[in-house]
Design a protein around this motif. Structure first.
Motif, PDB file in Angstrom:
ATOM      1  N   GLY A  91      25.947 -24.047 -41.744  1.00 46.74           N
ATOM      2  CA  GLY A  91      24.645 -24.425 -41.193  1.00 46.74           C
ATOM      3  C   GLY A  91      23.556 -23.575 -41.835  1.00 46.74           C
ATOM      4  O   GLY A  91      23.548 -23.368 -43.049  1.00 46.74           O
ATOM      5  N   THR A  92      22.659 -23.050 -41.004  1.00 46.28           N
ATOM      6  CA  THR A  92      21.581 -22.223 -41.559  1.00 46.28           C
ATOM      7  C   THR A  92      21.970 -20.743 -41.602  1.00 46.28           C
ATOM      8  O   THR A  92      21.113 -19.866 -41.690  1.00 46.28           O
ATOM      9  N   GLY A  93      23.266 -20.478 -41.503  1.00 43.75           N
ATOM     10  CA  GLY A  93      23.764 -19.125 -41.773  1.00 43.75           C
ATOM     11  C   GLY A  93      23.710 -18.136 -40.620  1.00 43.75           C
ATOM     12  O   GLY A  93      23.814 -16.925 -40.854  1.00 43.75           O
ATOM     13  N   ASN A  94      23.579 -18.614 -39.395  1.00 47.56           N
ATOM     14  CA  ASN A  94      23.445 -17.665 -38.273  1.00 47.56           C
ATOM     15  C   ASN A  94      24.654 -16.735 -38.140  1.00 47.56           C
ATOM     16  O   ASN A  94      24.504 -15.508 -38.062  1.00 47.56           O
ATOM     17  N   MET A  95      25.867 -17.319 -38.124  1.00 45.67           N
ATOM     18  CA  MET A  95      27.082 -16.492 -38.017  1.00 45.67           C
ATOM     19  C   MET A  95      27.284 -15.681 -39.294  1.00 45.67           C
ATOM     20  O   MET A  95      27.629 -14.505 -39.259  1.00 45.67           O
ATOM     21  N   THR A  96      27.064 -16.361 -40.424  1.00 46.90           N
ATOM     22  CA  THR A  96      27.283 -15.738 -41.737  1.00 46.90           C
ATOM     23  C   THR A  96      26.493 -14.437 -41.855  1.00 46.90           C
ATOM     24  O   THR A  96      27.031 -13.404 -42.273  1.00 46.90           O
ATOM     25  N   MET A 151      30.281 -11.849 -47.364  1.00 49.24           N
ATOM     26  CA  MET A 151      30.245 -13.221 -46.844  1.00 49.24           C
ATOM     27  C   MET A 151      29.878 -14.255 -47.906  1.00 49.24           C
ATOM     28  O   MET A 151      29.007 -14.028 -48.749  1.00 49.24           O
ATOM     29  N   LEU A 152      30.529 -15.410 -47.784  1.00 44.42           N
ATOM     30  CA  LEU A 152      30.143 -16.602 -48.535  1.00 44.42           C
ATOM     31  C   LEU A 152      29.856 -17.684 -47.500  1.00 44.42           C
ATOM     32  O   LEU A 152      30.533 -17.739 -46.465  1.00 44.42           O
ATOM     33  N   GLY A 153      28.906 -18.540 -47.796  1.00 43.17           N
ATOM     34  CA  GLY A 153      28.619 -19.646 -46.875  1.00 43.17           C
ATOM     35  C   GLY A 153      28.536 -20.954 -47.648  1.00 43.17           C
ATOM     36  O   GLY A 153      27.917 -21.011 -48.710  1.00 43.17           O
ATOM     37  N   ILE A 154      29.209 -21.979 -47.119  1.00 44.80           N
ATOM     38  CA  ILE A 154      29.137 -23.315 -47.732  1.00 44.80           C
ATOM     39  C   ILE A 154      28.758 -24.308 -46.639  1.00 44.80           C
ATOM     40  O   ILE A 154      29.271 -24.220 -45.514  1.00 44.80           O
ATOM     41  N   ASP A 155      27.878 -25.229 -46.969  1.00 45.33           N
ATOM     42  CA  ASP A 155      27.539 -26.292 -46.020  1.00 45.33           C
ATOM     43  C   ASP A 155      27.258 -27.580 -46.790  1.00 45.33           C
ATOM     44  O   ASP A 155      26.801 -27.546 -47.937  1.00 45.33           O
ATOM     45  N   LYS A 194      19.409 -24.173 -47.996  1.00 41.65           N
ATOM     46  CA  LYS A 194      18.131 -23.599 -48.420  1.00 41.65           C
ATOM     47  C   LYS A 194      17.588 -22.640 -47.350  1.00 41.65           C
ATOM     48  O   LYS A 194      17.140 -21.531 -47.649  1.00 41.65           O
ATOM     49  N   VAL A 195      17.645 -23.086 -46.096  1.00 44.87           N
ATOM     50  CA  VAL A 195      17.155 -22.242 -44.992  1.00 44.87           C
ATOM     51  C   VAL A 195      18.000 -20.964 -44.911  1.00 44.87           C
ATOM     52  O   VAL A 195      17.483 -19.847 -44.755  1.00 44.87           O
ATOM     53  N   ALA A 196      19.328 -21.120 -45.060  1.00 45.79           N
ATOM     54  CA  ALA A 196      20.222 -19.954 -44.988  1.00 45.79           C
ATOM     55  C   ALA A 196      19.878 -18.953 -46.086  1.00 45.79           C
ATOM     56  O   ALA A 196      19.803 -17.739 -45.840  1.00 45.79           O
ATOM     57  N   GLN A 197      19.653 -19.473 -47.301  1.00 46.46           N
ATOM     58  CA  GLN A 197      19.322 -18.575 -48.422  1.00 46.46           C
ATOM     59  C   GLN A 197      18.034 -17.809 -48.147  1.00 46.46           C
ATOM     60  O   GLN A 197      17.947 -16.609 -48.400  1.00 46.46           O
ATOM     61  N   LYS A 198      17.066 -18.515 -47.582  1.00 46.82           N
ATOM     62  CA  LYS A 198      15.770 -17.892 -47.296  1.00 46.82           C
ATOM     63  C   LYS A 198      15.940 -16.775 -46.253  1.00 46.82           C
ATOM     64  O   LYS A 198      15.382 -15.684 -46.389  1.00 46.82           O
ATOM     65  N   ASP A 202      23.019  -9.624 -48.964  1.00 45.06           N
ATOM     66  CA  ASP A 202      23.573 -10.222 -50.172  1.00 45.06           C
ATOM     67  C   ASP A 202      24.688 -11.205 -49.799  1.00 45.06           C
ATOM     68  O   ASP A 202      25.852 -10.825 -49.690  1.00 45.06           O
ATOM     69  N   VAL A 203      24.297 -12.462 -49.550  1.00 45.88           N
ATOM     70  CA  VAL A 203      25.266 -13.490 -49.171  1.00 45.88           C
ATOM     71  C   VAL A 203      25.118 -14.660 -50.136  1.00 45.88           C
ATOM     72  O   VAL A 203      24.000 -15.051 -50.473  1.00 45.88           O
ATOM     73  N   SER A 204      26.257 -15.181 -50.585  1.00 50.24           N
ATOM     74  CA  SER A 204      26.187 -16.319 -51.505  1.00 50.24           C
ATOM     75  C   SER A 204      26.338 -17.623 -50.712  1.00 50.24           C
ATOM     76  O   SER A 204      27.388 -17.886 -50.128  1.00 50.24           O
TER      77      SER A 204
END
Ligand SMILES: C[S@@+](CC[C@H](N)C(=O)[O-])C[C@H]1O[C@@H](n2cnc3c(N)ncnc32)[C@H](O)[C@@H]1O
Length: 239
Positions: free
Chosen positions: A33-38, A48-52, A59-63, A71-73
């Motif tokens: 999702g937007t990376g809340n847990m990540t 951490m790595l995040g895929i959605d 995009k929101v997660a990266q921001k 530093d999360v990919s």
């Protein structure tokens, strides 16, 4: 999703890891999702790595990662086809994400991809809404509003799947005060615990535990949400 108690979810995940005495270094948050847990896990020191599947959410997660200087990919990828450069120690997939898979074939394909993404004897921890939960959702309409938007929400249940369909219509305020409309349809399907377990075993996992979510009690057919803790015991070959 700001009301979701992600901090409690992180605590629960760490409780589950303690139960199996497992200390992952690299974790993939699949359907992040937007990376809340990540991002919360990254803050705790995990790599951490995040895929959605959604480009917008990535995009929101990266921001958010940039803003928090973490530093999360993050990358876009589908459950059924994602690939990693390096295997990881743990894959998590939370908040009903796997319920978005609408056929047993797709669930099996996803489990195979997760198997491939994991180091030998690594773990896969995920939650799912149960058949009981999806068949007991009350159908109907509701409305809520937030800062600069209104949302009309309609729940529909098809007991045959069972499928839960959510029709959302957002009215979002522009900076000039005008509004624009955005429609979304979300469909979830639930599977019996026995089906999920059978598919996990078929794709190289041993089911270590099924929990009634946020407890250490066994999950059962009357649980609303269940957590699976599965260990990769064999490598599967993708066709
Ligand atoms: C309910 S949200 C949960 C997001 C996140 N795990 C969280 O806890 O906030 C479900 C997520 O699944 C993602 N998703 C749905 N179908 C997908 C697919 N086929 N491949 C990858 N992601 C998918 C959606 O984009 C969405 O971000």
């Amino acid at each position: 999703m700001s009301t979701v108690p992600y901090c409690d979810w992180v605590e629960y995940l760490e409780t589950l890891l303690k139960e199996i005495n497992y200390h992952p270094r690299i974790i993939l948050d699949l359907a992040c999702g937007t990376g809340n847990m990540t991002l919360l896990l990254a803050k705790r020191g995990y790599k951490m790595l995040g895929i959605d599947g959604s480009k917008e959410m990535v995009k929101v997660a990266q921001k958010k990662a940039e803003q928090k200087k973490l530093d999360v990919s993050f990358s876009q990828g589908d459950f059924r086809t994602f690939q990693l450069k390096e295997p990881v120690d743990l894959v998590i997939s939370l908040y009903d994400s796997l319920n978005y898979l609408l056929t047993e074939e797709d669930l099996e394909l996803t489990f195979k991809q997760v198997n491939k993404a994991l180091n030998p004897y690594a773990y896969f921890i995920f939650d799912m809404n149960t058949v009981w939960r999806l068949t007991n959702i009350e159908e109907g309409n509701s409305m809520f509003e937030g800062d600069g938007y209104y949302c009309f929400w309609r729940d529909e249940v098809d007991k045959a799947g069972p499928y839960w369909k959510v029709y959302l219509t957002f009215f979002i305020e522009n900076p000039d005060g005008s509004m624009w409309r955005k429609d979304e349809i979300h469909v979830e399907r639930a599977y019996p615990i026995t089906t999920i377990s059978k598919l996990l075993v078929k794709t190289g996992f041993r089911v270590e535990q099924v929990y009634d979510a946020f407890t250490l009690n066994p999950g059962n057919d009357k649980s609303e949400r269940i957590y699976f803790v599965a260990k990769k015991v064999e490598s599967v070959v993708l066709d």
